[in-house]
Motif scaffolding. Structure first.
Motif, PDB file in Angstrom:
ATOM      1  N   TYR A   1      -3.733   5.134   1.140  1.00 37.11           N
ATOM      2  CA  TYR A   1      -4.350   5.472   2.413  1.00 37.11           C
ATOM      3  C   TYR A   1      -4.071   6.934   2.727  1.00 37.11           C
ATOM      4  O   TYR A   1      -2.915   7.362   2.709  1.00 37.11           O
ATOM      5  N   CYS A   2      -5.129   7.692   2.998  1.00 38.44           N
ATOM      6  CA  CYS A   2      -4.912   9.079   3.422  1.00 38.44           C
ATOM      7  C   CYS A   2      -6.100   9.554   4.240  1.00 38.44           C
ATOM      8  O   CYS A   2      -7.162   8.935   4.235  1.00 38.44           O
ATOM      9  N   THR A   3      -5.908  10.675   4.945  1.00 42.53           N
ATOM     10  CA  THR A   3      -6.955  11.210   5.820  1.00 42.53           C
ATOM     11  C   THR A   3      -7.963  12.011   4.978  1.00 42.53           C
ATOM     12  O   THR A   3      -7.707  12.294   3.801  1.00 42.53           O
TER      13      THR A   3
ATOM     14  N   VAL B   1       0.902   5.035   1.785  1.00 38.55           N
ATOM     15  CA  VAL B   1       0.319   5.907   2.803  1.00 38.55           C
ATOM     16  C   VAL B   1       0.797   7.332   2.531  1.00 38.55           C
ATOM     17  O   VAL B   1       1.989   7.568   2.360  1.00 38.55           O
TER      18      VAL B   1
ATOM     19  N   PHE C   1      -4.254   1.171  11.399  1.00 37.18           N
ATOM     20  CA  PHE C   1      -4.714   0.231  10.380  1.00 37.18           C
ATOM     21  C   PHE C   1      -3.502  -0.556   9.896  1.00 37.18           C
ATOM     22  O   PHE C   1      -2.356  -0.150  10.120  1.00 37.18           O
TER      23      PHE C   1
ATOM     24  N   VAL D   1      -8.732   7.190   5.870  1.00 34.45           N
ATOM     25  CA  VAL D   1      -8.508   6.757   7.258  1.00 34.45           C
ATOM     26  C   VAL D   1      -8.533   7.992   8.156  1.00 34.45           C
ATOM     27  O   VAL D   1      -8.142   9.080   7.733  1.00 34.45           O
TER      28      VAL D   1
ATOM     29  N   GLY E   1       0.816  -1.203   0.000  1.00 34.52           N
ATOM     30  CA  GLY E   1       0.000   0.000   0.000  1.00 34.52           C
ATOM     31  C   GLY E   1       0.851   1.255   0.000  1.00 34.52           C
ATOM     32  O   GLY E   1       2.079   1.198   0.153  1.00 34.52           O
TER      33      GLY E   1
ATOM     34  N   HIS F   1      -8.310   4.820   0.159  1.00 35.05           N
ATOM     35  CA  HIS F   1      -8.917   4.408   1.417  1.00 35.05           C
ATOM     36  C   HIS F   1      -8.788   5.563   2.396  1.00 35.05           C
ATOM     37  O   HIS F   1      -7.668   5.939   2.746  1.00 35.05           O
TER      38      HIS F   1
ATOM     39  N   VAL G   1      -1.305  -2.280   6.796  1.00 34.16           N
ATOM     40  CA  VAL G   1      -1.019  -2.307   5.363  1.00 34.16           C
ATOM     41  C   VAL G   1      -0.095  -3.505   5.167  1.00 34.16           C
ATOM     42  O   VAL G   1       1.102  -3.421   5.476  1.00 34.16           O
TER      43      VAL G   1
END
Ligand SMILES: [Zn+2]
Ligand SMILES: [Zn+2]
Length: 574
Positions: free
Chosen positions: A112-114, A88, A145, A139, A86, A137, A147
């Motif tokens: 993955y990011c806010t 981030v 979480f 988060v 993944g 995704h 990965v």
């Protein structure tokens, strides 16, 4: 017995090759400020799982003419993408997220990011489109979480954009802390301050390696708080008599809020000029960092408002030629026009490389009678990166076994390394893009070299920097171009007139002779000097003409231009 011992030996051999290692490398960001792309690998050398942290761009330098942005060369991780668990993203600055939309199709790993970062990505996607939508995704800040085999905990860090997250990365080979961009601002105005309690808890848990922002490693002390900048800006605006125009980084939501608050406090109306500002204001409203009723006017109102009631926020703090500031300074902005007595505040820092462009605009503003205020004149901007006291504080909290400086030019990385050694960190490993470091087990060591590089976005195309088109452009910008067109029969007879075109070359030499005539003379003389039979070789003629034109211009000008000779072989006459 023998068999079992044999297989036992084989196993232990394999074990040493299969030893679990934790490795780190950068495809960008080590040796430069920009284009951050970091990789963590876990597992034995022949079977690693990868985690990518950030996927950013950088902006071209003066020696990269015509390039829009610079993208990282991902060939190493593209080859390993089946093992890439993944990506981030630590925060929404372009040097950390700017390549996601463009490069994601090469990797296809979950991103993955806010929410704020996701909102900025989606806003850009809506505005510019992309080949393919990345698999994003969302988060929550401060969440945990997994990965692949990497346990991620987002640690809130204060920076100059909301939701910046350091990463605590838990693996079976050790705990890492990747700081992202950060500072220790107890009052960042928008978003959470750095979570110093969590950071101290990580220190107690035992951090194997700290990977840390080096941007401000040369600056002493502690960086001022965003709240102090806000107060200072409000004070300056209160003293202004006419219009106030502020330019800042569009993604700095705290600064936008400070300016809005100052407008309210001084009875001015807030005007926003520039698409990038509109975009981040909208995302900030959607994610709760600005109130839903956040009020501002479009640029069309600028000239209707009384000067003393106007406070404008405009894009273009880095001298970008198409941004609102540059166009307004040139008098070419449809709505924004500056006048004598207006106050222009650069609430930003000058990113190295942009000095000339910024100063040119500031001179134009001064010429229009504006007062120009920069961070050299007062507290109108603050850095988003840790100064030396903040770095020392972090080292003391974390007490890592290993320090790897990141996010810096070589000199910044080395200075951060010196600070780390002085703080008593036993294993400090300063590496550059492409050096694969083993972080654990044992002492750190560079164990491999991986390919890195730069790609250019050049108009609609993406080209490798080794391709040469940008290098040629650089050459063209210095020496110009001579084009010569010759029509010749298979028997070597020149048909019609020779055509020449000169671009970027002085019109005449020091004695007043036209450069074009010099070129034509050189072409004619060369062709005549070639015996008729050899003239049938069009390639030979082409090369002879090219050389003689280059030499003739060099004699007259003292510089050798790029010469292109186009040979058109036409049917023989009669
Ligand atoms: Zn940043
Ligand atoms: Zn950065």
């Amino acid at each position: 017995m023998t068999d079992r011992r044999g297989s036992g030996q084989a196993t232990s051999d394999r074990d040493s090759h299969h030893a679990d290692e934790l490795v780190f490398a950068a495809l960008g960001g080590l040796g430069e400020i920009g284009m951050n792309v970091y990789l963590y690998g876990l597992g034995p050398a022949d079977d690693r799982k990868w985690l990518m942290v950030d996927l950013g761009i950088t902006f071209p330098g003066a020696n990269e003419p015509g390039v829009d942005v610079v993208l990282p060369d991902l060939r190493f991780i593209r080859a390993e993408r089946a093992s890439l668990a993944g990506i981030v993203i630590t925060h929404a600055h372009e040097d950390h997220v700017g390549a996601v939309l463009e490069m994601w199709p090469e990797l296809r790993a979950p991103v993955y990011c806010t929410p704020f970062t996701a909102g900025m990505l989606k806003a850009k996607l809506a505005e510019f489109g992309s080949r393919e939508k990345p698999d994003i995704h969302v988060v929550a800040p401060a969440s945990r979480f997994d990965v692949g085999p990497f346990g991620i905990e987002l640690i809130p860090m204060a920076h100059s954009i909301p939701e910046t997250s350091g990463l605590a990365i838990r693996t079976r080979a050790g705990l890492l802390f990747h700081t992202a961009d950060w500072k220790l601002d107890p009052d960042p105005l928008v978003g959470q301050p750095t979570d110093t309690a969590r950071i101290q808890a990580l220190g107690k848990e035992g951090v194997t390696a700290l990977i840390c922002d080096s941007t401000n490693a040369f600056r002493d002390g502690v960086s001022p708080s965003e709240a102090e900048v806000s107060r200072s800006l409000a004070e300056i605006i209160k003293g202004a008599k006419k219009r106030v125009i502020i330019t800042t980084f569009a993604s700095n939501v705290a600064r936008i809020k400070s300016v809005a608050d100052a407008a309210e406090a001084t009875g001015r109306r807030l005007v926003i000029a520039g698409r990038a500002l509109n975009r981040s204001i909208q995302v900030a409203i959607d994610t709760g960092y600005l109130p839903p009723d956040f009020e501002y006017l479009g640029p069309e109102h600028f000239n209707y408002l009384a000067p003393e009631e106007t406070l404008a926020l405009a894009t273009g703090s880095q001298g970008e030629p198409r941004a609102a500031m540059a166009r307004a300074a040139d008098g070419e902005h449809r709505d924004i026009k500056f006048g004598p007595g207006d106050l222009v505040i650069y609430s930003s820092r000058t990113i190295p490389g942009n000095e000339k462009d910024i100063i040119a605009i500031q001179n134009k503003l001064a010429g229009l009678g504006c007062t120009v205020l920069t961070d050299a004149d007062g507290l109108v901007h603050v850095t988003g990166h840790p100064r030396r006291e903040e770095l020392r504080q972090l080292f003391d909290w974390i007490k890592p076994k290993v320090l790897v400086p990141m996010h810096g030019e070589i000199r910044h990385l080395q200075e951060n390394a010196r600070l780390g050694r002085a703080a008593g960190i036993a294993d400090v490993r300063s590496v550059l893009n492409g050096e694969l470091v083993r972080l654990a087990p044992g002492r750190t060591r560079v164990i491999d070299e991986i390919p890195t590089g730069r790609y250019y976005r050049d108009g609609k195309l993406i080209v490798p920097d080794g391709e040469g088109s940008v290098r040629e452009r650089r050459k063209l910008s210095a020496v110009g171009l001579v084009a010569v067109a010759i029509a010749i029969t298979p028997r070597g007879e020149v048909v019609g007139d020779v055509d020449v075109a000169l671009d970027g070359i002085p019109e005449e030499d020091a004695t007043g002779e036209l450069m074009e005539d010099l070129v034509l003379d050189a072409v004619d003389g060369t062709i005549e000097s070639i015996p008729a039979r050899r003239r049938r070789d069009a390639e030979l003629v082409r090369e002879a003409v090219r050389r003689s034109v280059r030499a003739a211009v060099d004699r007259a000008w003292g510089k050798r231009p790029i010469v292109k000779v186009l040979m058109n072989v036409v049917p023989a006459r009669g």
